[in-house]
Design a protein around this motif. Structure first.
Motif, short mmCIF file in Angstrom:
data_model
loop_
_atom_site.label_atom_id
_atom_site.label_comp_id
_atom_site.label_asym_id
_atom_site.label_seq_id
_atom_site.Cartn_x
_atom_site.Cartn_y
_atom_site.Cartn_z
N ASP A 1 0.81 -1.21 0.00
CA ASP A 1 0.00 0.00 0.00
C ASP A 1 0.85 1.27 0.00
O ASP A 1 0.43 2.30 -0.52
N GLY A 2 2.03 1.21 0.59
CA GLY A 2 2.90 2.38 0.64
C GLY A 2 2.38 3.43 1.60
O GLY A 2 1.53 3.17 2.45
N PHE A 3 2.87 4.67 1.44
CA PHE A 3 2.45 5.76 2.32
C PHE A 3 2.47 7.07 1.54
O PHE A 3 3.04 7.17 0.45
N ASN A 4 1.83 8.07 2.12
CA ASN A 4 1.78 9.41 1.53
C ASN A 4 2.64 10.37 2.34
O ASN A 4 2.79 10.21 3.56
N LEU A 5 3.15 11.38 1.68
CA LEU A 5 3.97 12.40 2.34
C LEU A 5 3.31 13.76 2.16
O LEU A 5 2.92 14.13 1.05
N VAL A 6 3.19 14.51 3.25
CA VAL A 6 2.61 15.85 3.22
C VAL A 6 3.68 16.85 3.65
O VAL A 6 4.17 16.80 4.78
N LEU A 7 4.06 17.74 2.76
CA LEU A 7 5.02 18.80 3.07
C LEU A 7 4.28 20.13 3.06
O LEU A 7 3.59 20.45 2.08
N TYR A 8 4.39 20.89 4.12
CA TYR A 8 3.72 22.19 4.18
C TYR A 8 4.73 23.31 4.35
O TYR A 8 5.76 23.16 5.00
#
Length: 418
Positions: A65-72
């Protein structure tokens, strides 16, 4: 994709500007609430950030499934709020995600993000320096960036080689925080009855949106925008989710009414302090009278109150029949014993920018000897009005000013008494 328009855009493999509700780009500015937080050039490509990325890679080694990355964007209140919504969405959907600040002072590098299992990357409040977003899209299956700045909209139009798995959602008609909220709210309700925020949270957040957009887009529709910004600054909120693990809890609990009250209280206390310093002001001419006359005061040791002192002085200046401008003079470190003058106005009828066009700044540097001479002549002028001494010679006084005046001021700003 949460609607057919976005699906068709991605399918055509082109970069698009999302102009929600209109065909053109509205005029706006590149200003935001981010100026409320000082950037101390701290390294955000820190060991902690790199460890967080490495941990994600380890966790998904055996997970398809992997993962998501959120950069703000850091430091940006609007982007931090957007990160809250992204984090809440992934939590409700039970999707693995890592949320990290992205600072231009020491940004994460493209090679740092070449992580096994990274399926999707969100860029909130920025598209990155140069071709950062395009580079990411070459090895990350899906990259989605949100921004509201006009300068970013121009950059998007100039980007070349933009792949179909990259969405640049640049909407200059709303803040990035609102755009991200609407995006994840739409995705969350697909097939389920979930909401990002409960009723109380939504009420507070929607009002915060109004203040953010009023500042970001310079709408000037919110009468309490200044107290809100001051209250937010007084809160001294650490927007770095690495060093402040409670950031998102603090954001969702934030009450705009309390911030406004805090800001108003702060302004009131500073005004009271500023008023106590007034009483020794005197009259000057700006630009040999070309820019009119106003009141001036010496405020050594109170530079932090220059804005409030100047505003109050401008009101007194207007009441005295002069231009509604207040000139505040004080000593400041690094000026080799010279003085700094700040021009302020509390009236919309007087724009100190017209003087700033000549000086390129609303702050002037004055030789201390010149200002001492001004104060001396003010005393002599007061005595002359009282008939105690002859009035000073305007010609002689002007020559003395020419001899002492800083070369940058000689052709721009003189102080002459009537």
């Amino acid at each position: 994709m949460h609607n057919s328009l976005l699906s068709s855009v991605a399918a055509r493999s082109v970069c698009r500007l999302y102009r929600h509700g209109n065909l053109g780009i509205k005029r706006t500015t590149n200003l935001s609430l981010s100026y409320l937080y000082m950037d101390f050039r701290r390294s955000f490509r820190s060991d902690a950030a790199l460890r967080a990325l490495k941990t994600c890679e380890t966790d998904v080694e055996n997970d398809d499934d992997g993962f998501n990355l959120v950069l703000y964007k850091y430091p940006s209140f609007s982007a931090a709020l957007a990160a809250l919504f992204a984090r809440r969405y992934h939590s409700l959907r039970r999707l693995p995600a890592t949320v990290l600040p992205f600072s231009s002072a020491e940004p994460l590098r493209v090679e740092d993000l070449k992580i096994q299992g990274l399926k999707k990357c969100y860029l909130l409040g920025f598209i990155g320096p140069g071709g950062f977003a395009v580079e990411l899209s070459r090895f990350i299956p899906e990259v989605i960036a949100f921004d509201h700045r006009k300068v970013t909209a121009k950059r998007v139009l100039e980007l070349e080689g933009c792949p179909g798995n990259l969405q640049l959602r640049v909407d200059v008609s709303k803040s990035s925080a609102r755009a991200v909220y609407e995006y994840f709210s739409g995705k969350l309700t697909e097939g389920v009855s979930l909401t990002l925020l409960n009723e109380q949270e939504e009420s507070r957040v929607l009002r915060i949106f109004n203040f953010i957009e009023d500042d970001d887009l310079r709408l000037r529709n919110q009468p309490d925008i200044q107290p809100f910004k001051i209250g937010l600054r007084q809160l001294q909120l650490n927007l770095n989710s690495i060093t402040n693990p409670h950031l998102f809890d603090q954001l969702v609990e934030m009450d705009p009414a309390e911030l406004i009250s805090r800001g108003e209280s702060h302004v009131s206390s500073r005004l009271d302090e500023a008023r106590k310093l007034l009483g020794a002001e005197f009259k000057i001419k700006l630009g040999r009278g070309f820019y009119g006359e106003c009141l001036c005061i010496r405020a050594d040791g109170h530079a932090h109150l220059s804005h409030e002192i100047g505003d109050e002085l401008s009101k007194r200046s207007a009441a005295a029949g002069l231009r509604p401008i207040g000139a505040v003079v004080f000593m400041k470190r690094g000026l080799r014993g010279n003085l700094k003058m700040c021009l302020r106005s509390a009236s919309g009828d007087a724009d100190t920018a017209e003087i700033a066009k000549v000086r390129l700044s609303n702050s002037l540097i004055i030789l201390r000897e010149l200002f001492n001479l001004i104060e001396l002549l003010d005393i002599r002028h007061t005595a002359a009005v009282a008939g105690q001494v002859p009035a000073p010679s305007s010609y002689a006084w002007t020559n003395m000013v020419n001899g002492l005046c800083h070369h940058n001021l000689r052709l721009n700003i003189y102080f002459l008494y009537v």
